[in-house]
Design a protein around this motif. Structure first.
Motif, PDB file in Angstrom:
ATOM      1  N   SER A 118      -8.080  -0.129   0.671  1.00 14.24           N
ATOM      2  CA  SER A 118      -8.287  -1.516   1.085  1.00 14.24           C
ATOM      3  C   SER A 118      -7.866  -1.727   2.544  1.00 14.24           C
ATOM      4  CB  SER A 118      -7.468  -2.445   0.185  1.00 14.24           C
ATOM      5  OG  SER A 118      -7.470  -3.734   0.760  1.00 14.24           O
ATOM      6  N   THR A 149      -5.922   6.696 -13.189  1.00 18.20           N
ATOM      7  CA  THR A 149      -4.880   5.862 -12.589  1.00 18.20           C
ATOM      8  C   THR A 149      -4.825   4.520 -13.328  1.00 18.20           C
ATOM      9  OG1 THR A 149      -5.308   6.872 -10.454  1.00 18.20           O
ATOM     10  CG2 THR A 149      -4.114   4.784 -10.438  1.00 18.20           C
ATOM     11  N   LYS A 179     -17.109  -1.623  -6.821  1.00 24.45           N
ATOM     12  CA  LYS A 179     -16.308  -0.683  -7.609  1.00 24.45           C
ATOM     13  C   LYS A 179     -15.205  -1.375  -8.393  1.00 24.45           C
ATOM     14  CE  LYS A 179     -13.425   2.255  -5.488  1.00 24.45           C
ATOM     15  NZ  LYS A 179     -12.007   1.953  -5.788  1.00 24.45           N
ATOM     16  N   ASN A 237     -13.516  -0.645   2.670  1.00 25.58           N
ATOM     17  CA  ASN A 237     -13.007  -1.177   1.398  1.00 25.58           C
ATOM     18  C   ASN A 237     -12.340  -2.536   1.578  1.00 25.58           C
ATOM     19  OD1 ASN A 237     -10.968  -1.512  -0.910  1.00 25.58           O
ATOM     20  ND2 ASN A 237     -12.095   0.303  -1.558  1.00 25.58           N
ATOM     21  N   LYS A 260       0.842  -1.208   0.000  1.00 26.01           N
ATOM     22  CA  LYS A 260       0.000   0.000   0.000  1.00 26.01           C
ATOM     23  C   LYS A 260       0.876   1.257   0.000  1.00 26.01           C
ATOM     24  CE  LYS A 260      -3.790   0.434  -0.234  1.00 26.01           C
ATOM     25  NZ  LYS A 260      -4.526   0.465  -1.533  1.00 26.01           N
ATOM     26  N   ALA A 285     -11.469   5.690  -2.884  1.00 28.43           N
ATOM     27  CA  ALA A 285     -10.569   4.901  -2.033  1.00 28.43           C
ATOM     28  C   ALA A 285      -9.121   5.048  -2.454  1.00 28.43           C
ATOM     29  CB  ALA A 285     -10.958   3.424  -2.143  1.00 28.43           C
ATOM     30  N   MET A 286      -8.271   5.331  -1.488  1.00 27.88           N
ATOM     31  CA  MET A 286      -6.848   5.371  -1.804  1.00 27.88           C
ATOM     32  C   MET A 286      -5.991   4.588  -0.824  1.00 27.88           C
ATOM     33  SD  MET A 286      -5.915   9.055  -3.454  1.00 27.88           S
ATOM     34  CE  MET A 286      -7.301  10.026  -2.947  1.00 27.88           C
ATOM     35  N   GLY A 318     -10.124   8.978 -13.974  1.00 29.50           N
ATOM     36  CA  GLY A 318      -9.666  10.026 -14.876  1.00 29.50           C
ATOM     37  C   GLY A 318     -10.443  11.319 -14.836  1.00 29.50           C
ATOM     38  N   ALA A 327      -9.689  10.066  -7.281  1.00 29.65           N
ATOM     39  CA  ALA A 327      -8.594   9.640  -6.413  1.00 29.65           C
ATOM     40  C   ALA A 327      -7.346  10.441  -6.795  1.00 29.65           C
ATOM     41  CB  ALA A 327      -8.362   8.138  -6.529  1.00 29.65           C
ATOM     42  N   LEU A 328      -6.734  10.077  -7.929  1.00 27.03           N
ATOM     43  CA  LEU A 328      -5.448  10.666  -8.308  1.00 27.03           C
ATOM     44  C   LEU A 328      -5.479  12.194  -8.391  1.00 27.03           C
ATOM     45  CD1 LEU A 328      -2.630   9.624  -8.967  1.00 27.03           C
ATOM     46  CD2 LEU A 328      -3.252   9.618 -11.382  1.00 27.03           C
TER      47      LEU A 328
END
Ligand SMILES: Cc1cc2nc3c(=O)[nH]c(=O)nc-3n(C[C@H](O)[C@H](O)[C@H](O)COP(=O)(O)O)c2cc1C
Length: 347
Positions: free
Chosen positions: A95, A220, A190, A124, A9, A65-66, A269, A290-291
């Protein structure tokens, strides 16, 4: 002892923070919202509040989620959680596998609920892990952060390129069905960058998913990330060959929304509030990122808050220029499709 899952992670977070891990086109440049030259509304009175899974939210922005699971990820999770609380928007944690394997690693997750006592938080867990460990893992993931929903993630492209990845999808739908039936909170299924097709969405709705996050192609790229992590030629080549694999987010949202029946989150994206507006016009209920949020989240609260203010401002601007005073009006706005998205949706 942090273990393999936790250090993976941290690897992912560091790679995403320090290298270009995005790849491809999510399709939003092929979507144009129809300009309304006579908007019968005021830019200062645009209402972006919405309802998702029964919860009233201030904006249709989902912090996707990251991370979590390694002590070094606690700070960024705390910053993300502060934003979820401040803006009253949902947040998914990364996660929770590492903390399920080793409860001593739970702090980087529990800090999220401590920081965001009122926010909509989603736990998650991967579908594969859930299948292999049973419902008890899902229940522990939910109670760890007092979650309002559980995200079950699908990531077979990543798994297959990861040297240590899981290679079987057998039993996944039955696992999801059981979780949807037995858990006390709604289940969001997801993807993580390859998208959900209309057929997969039908199967997931049938299994009882309360919402689907399309996690489409064009943001991502896990093929790129796992290729960078792989030390052997075979997995590096696999990552290269499958770099372009996946359903662009705009196309995936269009397909999944047509199946209907449950809310759709558009993730993959999305770069700004205009992409969020386009996703909602295509049929999404929420816009996930996320990103796009990560660099500012790593800088700290001020940078992240300012980024989210900007996103909301861009969303409101797109709504004003289409004459949509609120999110339900935005969902009905007309759009033009061009290029690849038009070809892929036959529209
Ligand atoms: C650093 C990082 C870590 C991620 N970890 C997870 C995870 O643990 N579980 C998950 O479901 N998705 C994870 N994702 C995937 C995102 O939730 C999202 O589906 C995907 O990145 C596409 O969105 P984006 O293009 O806005 O990044 C992660 C993404 C990033 C950037």
């Amino acid at each position: 002892m942090t273990g393999l899952t936790a250090s993976r992670k941290l690897d992912h977070l560091n790679l995403c923070a320090n290298t270009d891990v995005a790849f491809g086109d999510a399709g939003f440049s092929d979507v144009r919202l129809v300009h309304n030259a006579v908007p019968e509304c005021s830019a200062d009175e645009i209402d972006i509040s919405t309802t998702f899974l029964g919860r009233r939210l201030n904006a249709p922005i989902f912090i996707a989620a990251m991370t979590g699971g390694h002590p070094d990820t606690a700070e960024v999770n705390k910053t993300l959680a502060a934003a979820a609380e401040h803006f009253n928007i949902p947040m998914g944690v990364g996660s929770q596998r590492a903390a399920l394997e080793n409860p001593n690693l739970a702090d980087s997750f529990t800090v999220v609920r401590e920081t965001a006592p009122n926010a909509f938080l989603a736990g998650n867990i991967s579908a594969v892990q859930l299948r292999d460990h049973g419902l008890e893992w899902a229940e522990r993931a939910v109670s760890m952060i007092d979650a309002d929903a559980l995200c079950i993630h699908l990531n077979f492209l990543q798994e297959i390129i990861q040297v240590e990845g899981d290679r079987s999808g057998v039993g996944i739908l039955a696992t999801i069905r059981e979780a949807c039936r037995e858990l006390s909170v709604p289940v969001i299924v997801k993807e993580t960058g390859s998208g959900i097709s209309r057929e997969a969405a039908s199967a997931l709705y049938d299994a009882g998913a309360a919402a689907i996050d399309v996690g489409g192609f064009g943001g991502t790229s896990w093929a790129k990330i796992e290729k960078a992590r792989a030390s052997d030629k075979t997995h590096q080549m696999l990552g290269d060959t499958f770099l372009e694999w996946g359903i662009p987010t705009a196309v995936s949202v269009f397909e999944v929304a047509q199946v209907g029946a449950c809310p759709v989150i558009a993730t993959g994206g999305l770069k700004n509030g205009l992409d969020a507006a386009k996703a909602i016009a295509l049929g999404a209920d929420m816009a996930g990122m996320a990103l796009t949020l990560l660099p500012d989240a790593l800088k700290g609260k001020d940078a992240l808050f300012s980024r989210i203010e900007t996103l909301c401002g861009e969303l409101k601007t797109a709504m004003f220029l289409t004459g949509a005073q609120n999110i339900s009006a935005l969902a009905k706005v007309r759009y033009y499709l061009t290029g690849t998205v038009r070809e892929m949706t036959n529209k």
